[in-house]
Design a protein around this motif. Structure first.
Motif, PDB file in Angstrom:
ATOM      1  N   LEU A  78       0.830  -1.198   0.000  1.00 49.34           N
ATOM      2  CA  LEU A  78       0.000   0.000   0.000  1.00 49.34           C
ATOM      3  C   LEU A  78       0.870   1.256   0.000  1.00 49.34           C
ATOM      4  CD1 LEU A  78      -2.965  -0.499   2.504  1.00 49.34           C
ATOM      5  CD2 LEU A  78      -2.927  -0.866   0.051  1.00 49.34           C
ATOM      6  N   ASP A  79       0.469   2.245  -0.793  1.00 48.68           N
ATOM      7  CA  ASP A  79       1.163   3.525  -0.810  1.00 48.68           C
ATOM      8  C   ASP A  79       0.414   4.605  -0.038  1.00 48.68           C
ATOM      9  OD1 ASP A  79       3.270   2.538  -2.294  1.00 48.68           O
ATOM     10  OD2 ASP A  79       2.397   3.121  -4.224  1.00 48.68           O
ATOM     11  N   GLU A  80      -0.821   4.306   0.391  1.00 46.82           N
ATOM     12  CA  GLU A  80      -1.603   5.276   1.145  1.00 46.82           C
ATOM     13  C   GLU A  80      -2.743   4.570   1.872  1.00 46.82           C
ATOM     14  OE1 GLU A  80      -3.284   8.067  -1.572  1.00 46.82           O
ATOM     15  OE2 GLU A  80      -4.338   6.548  -2.756  1.00 46.82           O
ATOM     16  N   ASP A  81      -3.413   5.278   2.776  1.00 52.90           N
ATOM     17  CA  ASP A  81      -4.590   4.743   3.447  1.00 52.90           C
ATOM     18  C   ASP A  81      -5.710   4.543   2.427  1.00 52.90           C
ATOM     19  OD1 ASP A  81      -3.218   4.942   5.836  1.00 52.90           O
ATOM     20  OD2 ASP A  81      -4.219   6.781   6.469  1.00 52.90           O
ATOM     21  N   ILE A  82      -6.538   3.521   2.677  1.00 44.88           N
ATOM     22  CA  ILE A  82      -7.641   3.203   1.786  1.00 44.88           C
ATOM     23  C   ILE A  82      -8.954   3.276   2.563  1.00 44.88           C
ATOM     24  CG2 ILE A  82      -8.680   1.470   0.262  1.00 44.88           C
ATOM     25  CD1 ILE A  82      -5.946   2.531  -0.703  1.00 44.88           C
ATOM     26  N   VAL A  83      -9.894   4.078   2.070  1.00 47.06           N
ATOM     27  CA  VAL A  83     -11.269   4.073   2.588  1.00 47.06           C
ATOM     28  C   VAL A  83     -12.126   3.456   1.494  1.00 47.06           C
ATOM     29  CG1 VAL A  83     -13.199   5.442   3.419  1.00 47.06           C
ATOM     30  CG2 VAL A  83     -10.864   6.131   3.980  1.00 47.06           C
ATOM     31  N   PHE A  84     -12.642   2.266   1.760  1.00 51.40           N
ATOM     32  CA  PHE A  84     -13.353   1.498   0.729  1.00 51.40           C
ATOM     33  C   PHE A  84     -14.801   1.986   0.639  1.00 51.40           C
ATOM     34  CE2 PHE A  84     -15.541  -2.390  -0.825  1.00 51.40           C
ATOM     35  CZ  PHE A  84     -14.836  -2.554  -2.017  1.00 51.40           C
ATOM     36  N   ASP A  85     -15.139   2.626  -0.467  1.00 52.64           N
ATOM     37  CA  ASP A  85     -16.464   3.218  -0.644  1.00 52.64           C
ATOM     38  C   ASP A  85     -16.881   3.099  -2.111  1.00 52.64           C
ATOM     39  OD1 ASP A  85     -18.803   4.547   0.119  1.00 52.64           O
ATOM     40  OD2 ASP A  85     -17.963   6.508  -0.358  1.00 52.64           O
ATOM     41  N   PRO A  86     -17.087   1.868  -2.607  1.00 54.20           N
ATOM     42  CA  PRO A  86     -17.365   1.658  -4.026  1.00 54.20           C
ATOM     43  C   PRO A  86     -18.819   1.987  -4.370  1.00 54.20           C
ATOM     44  CG  PRO A  86     -17.533  -0.416  -2.878  1.00 54.20           C
ATOM     45  CD  PRO A  86     -17.104   0.599  -1.845  1.00 54.20           C
ATOM     46  N   PRO A  87     -19.112   2.145  -5.653  1.00 50.43           N
ATOM     47  CA  PRO A  87     -20.510   2.319  -6.064  1.00 50.43           C
ATOM     48  C   PRO A  87     -21.284   1.019  -5.893  1.00 50.43           C
ATOM     49  CG  PRO A  87     -19.100   2.086  -7.983  1.00 50.43           C
ATOM     50  CD  PRO A  87     -18.188   2.181  -6.797  1.00 50.43           C
ATOM     51  N   GLU A  88     -22.597   1.118  -5.911  1.00 47.37           N
ATOM     52  CA  GLU A  88     -23.429  -0.082  -5.776  1.00 47.37           C
ATOM     53  C   GLU A  88     -23.237  -0.981  -6.992  1.00 47.37           C
ATOM     54  OE1 GLU A  88     -28.141  -1.361  -5.277  1.00 47.37           O
ATOM     55  OE2 GLU A  88     -27.549   0.762  -5.345  1.00 47.37           O
ATOM     56  N   LEU A  89     -23.132  -2.273  -6.748  1.00 44.96           N
ATOM     57  CA  LEU A  89     -22.978  -3.252  -7.827  1.00 44.96           C
ATOM     58  C   LEU A  89     -24.366  -3.755  -8.208  1.00 44.96           C
ATOM     59  CD1 LEU A  89     -20.976  -4.879  -9.571  1.00 44.96           C
ATOM     60  CD2 LEU A  89     -20.932  -6.593  -7.758  1.00 44.96           C
ATOM     61  N   GLN A  90     -24.888  -3.274  -9.330  1.00 47.80           N
ATOM     62  CA  GLN A  90     -26.265  -3.569  -9.709  1.00 47.80           C
ATOM     63  C   GLN A  90     -26.390  -4.730 -10.682  1.00 47.80           C
ATOM     64  OE1 GLN A  90     -27.717   0.219 -11.139  1.00 47.80           O
ATOM     65  NE2 GLN A  90     -28.174   0.924  -9.048  1.00 47.80           N
ATOM     66  N   ALA A  91     -25.315  -5.074 -11.359  1.00 43.24           N
ATOM     67  CA  ALA A  91     -25.339  -6.162 -12.342  1.00 43.24           C
ATOM     68  C   ALA A  91     -23.966  -6.822 -12.385  1.00 43.24           C
ATOM     69  CB  ALA A  91     -25.717  -5.621 -13.717  1.00 43.24           C
ATOM     70  N   PRO A  92     -23.905  -8.098 -12.755  1.00 39.78           N
ATOM     71  CA  PRO A  92     -22.597  -8.766 -12.816  1.00 39.78           C
ATOM     72  C   PRO A  92     -21.723  -8.182 -13.907  1.00 39.78           C
ATOM     73  CG  PRO A  92     -24.311 -10.151 -13.758  1.00 39.78           C
ATOM     74  CD  PRO A  92     -25.018  -8.990 -13.123  1.00 39.78           C
ATOM     75  N   THR A  93     -20.417  -8.230 -13.673  1.00 44.01           N
ATOM     76  CA  THR A  93     -19.427  -7.803 -14.660  1.00 44.01           C
ATOM     77  C   THR A  93     -18.415  -8.927 -14.828  1.00 44.01           C
ATOM     78  OG1 THR A  93     -17.900  -6.823 -13.063  1.00 44.01           O
ATOM     79  CG2 THR A  93     -19.699  -5.424 -13.854  1.00 44.01           C
ATOM     80  N   HIS A  94     -17.491  -8.739 -15.772  1.00 44.38           N
ATOM     81  CA  HIS A  94     -16.448  -9.754 -15.967  1.00 44.38           C
ATOM     82  C   HIS A  94     -15.605  -9.928 -14.699  1.00 44.38           C
ATOM     83  CE1 HIS A  94     -13.366 -12.163 -17.884  1.00 44.38           C
ATOM     84  NE2 HIS A  94     -12.452 -11.314 -17.456  1.00 44.38           N
ATOM     85  N   LEU A  95     -15.333  -8.820 -14.016  1.00 45.12           N
ATOM     86  CA  LEU A  95     -14.495  -8.870 -12.813  1.00 45.12           C
ATOM     87  C   LEU A  95     -15.293  -9.283 -11.580  1.00 45.12           C
ATOM     88  CD1 LEU A  95     -11.648  -8.373 -11.653  1.00 45.12           C
ATOM     89  CD2 LEU A  95     -12.302  -5.973 -11.323  1.00 45.12           C
ATOM     90  N   TYR A  96     -16.569  -8.899 -11.560  1.00 42.40           N
ATOM     91  CA  TYR A  96     -17.416  -9.158 -10.383  1.00 42.40           C
ATOM     92  C   TYR A  96     -18.640  -9.958 -10.811  1.00 42.40           C
ATOM     93  CZ  TYR A  96     -14.469  -5.362  -8.684  1.00 42.40           C
ATOM     94  OH  TYR A  96     -13.399  -4.581  -8.355  1.00 42.40           O
ATOM     95  N   ALA A  97     -18.417 -11.250 -10.990  1.00 40.84           N
ATOM     96  CA  ALA A  97     -19.475 -12.139 -11.476  1.00 40.84           C
ATOM     97  C   ALA A  97     -20.473 -12.461 -10.350  1.00 40.84           C
ATOM     98  CB  ALA A  97     -18.856 -13.427 -12.016  1.00 40.84           C
ATOM     99  N   PHE A  98     -21.689 -12.887 -10.770  1.00 40.38           N
ATOM    100  CA  PHE A  98     -22.696 -13.394  -9.831  1.00 40.38           C
ATOM    101  C   PHE A  98     -22.795 -14.895 -10.072  1.00 40.38           C
ATOM    102  CE2 PHE A  98     -25.614  -9.373  -9.547  1.00 40.38           C
ATOM    103  CZ  PHE A  98     -24.542  -8.578  -9.263  1.00 40.38           C
ATOM    104  N   PRO A  99     -22.490 -15.796  -9.167  1.00 34.67           N
ATOM    105  CA  PRO A  99     -21.798 -15.553  -7.916  1.00 34.67           C
ATOM    106  C   PRO A  99     -20.298 -15.288  -8.154  1.00 34.67           C
ATOM    107  CG  PRO A  99     -22.143 -17.913  -8.225  1.00 34.67           C
ATOM    108  CD  PRO A  99     -22.786 -17.208  -9.387  1.00 34.67           C
ATOM    109  N   PRO A 100     -19.598 -14.767  -7.136  1.00 39.40           N
ATOM    110  CA  PRO A 100     -19.994 -14.608  -5.739  1.00 39.40           C
ATOM    111  C   PRO A 100     -20.430 -13.199  -5.346  1.00 39.40           C
ATOM    112  CG  PRO A 100     -17.637 -14.433  -5.909  1.00 39.40           C
ATOM    113  CD  PRO A 100     -18.138 -14.608  -7.317  1.00 39.40           C
ATOM    114  N   TYR A 101     -20.489 -12.253  -6.315  1.00 40.94           N
ATOM    115  CA  TYR A 101     -20.716 -10.860  -5.939  1.00 40.94           C
ATOM    116  C   TYR A 101     -22.188 -10.462  -5.974  1.00 40.94           C
ATOM    117  CZ  TYR A 101     -15.714 -10.126  -5.784  1.00 40.94           C
ATOM    118  OH  TYR A 101     -14.370 -10.190  -5.429  1.00 40.94           O
TER     119      TYR A 101
END
Length: 208
Positions: A78-101
């Motif tokens: 890590l090069d800096e602090d991380i505050v994890f605040d992503p947008p809502e995942l409304q549909a599956p993507t190649h990186l974030y498939a359903f399942p498991p996301y």
């Protein structure tokens, strides 16, 4: 004579039993920290031998759109602090498939492969307050590719689980989480968690 023979046999049996108990007590009373430190040193040597210097530098941009998935062996820092605040995942993507996301972003970081160093480098990864209210099952670091085994949990999950093996996470802070600091649902081996401060979790600092 038969009575005496029976008594002698019983004494011999008791003697063997006491010796077994004595050996067990020796094993129980031995210092487990020595063995643990030897195993820890083996993991350190294995990974620093493969990756003497960082191979991947991480900053907030890598977490902007969702979970940072570690699927390639290497030394991540890590090069800096991380505050994890992503947008809502409304549909599956190649990186974030359903399942498991299908239940949303269940981790800030997933480690899904062998031979990984994750060096927090004195920095902190934490869930944002907004995301902690929205995402009620979460781990700052998930040591597997999904949060539940197949056939378990509140939804369907893959039968093929990839877990972190020969992995070293060190030197930093895991902050706000609606569930866990570390979580794992897969079968781990050779995982070393070292020099970490885990705080502001609602369920557990470490769940393996």
């Amino acid at each position: 004579m038969s009575g005496l023979s029976s008594i002698n046999s019983r004494i011999s049996s008791l003697s063997r039993s006491l010796q077994v108990q004595k050996n067990n007590l020796k094993s129980i009373n031995s210092d487990p920290s020595k063995s643990g430190e030897q195993q820890a040193e083996r993991i350190r040597n294995t990974l620093t031998g493969k990756f003497p210097t960082p191979t991947h530098h991480l900053n907030s941009a890598f977490f902007k759109n969702g979970t940072y998935r570690i699927r390639t062996p290497g030394y991540y820092i890590l090069d800096e602090d991380i505050v994890f605040d992503p947008p809502e995942l409304q549909a599956p993507t190649h990186l974030y498939a359903f399942p498991p996301y299908q239940l949303g972003f269940f981790a800030a970081v997933t480690i899904e492969t062998n031979n990984v160093i994750l060096d927090l480098n004195g920095h902190c990864i934490r869930q944002s307050k907004r995301h902690a209210l929205l995402q009620r099952f979460f781990a700052v670091v998930e040591l597997s590719s999904q949060p539940f085994n197949s056939g378990m949990g509140p939804s369907s999950f893959n039968s093929q689980m990839k877990a972190a093996n020969t992995c070293w996470v060190k030197n930093g802070y895991l902050g706000l989480s609606s569930h866990h600091g570390f979580h794992n649902a897969g079968r781990l081996h050779d995982v070393l968690l070292e020099d970490l401060h885990i705080f502001d979790f609602e369920v557990a600092g470490i769940h393996l």
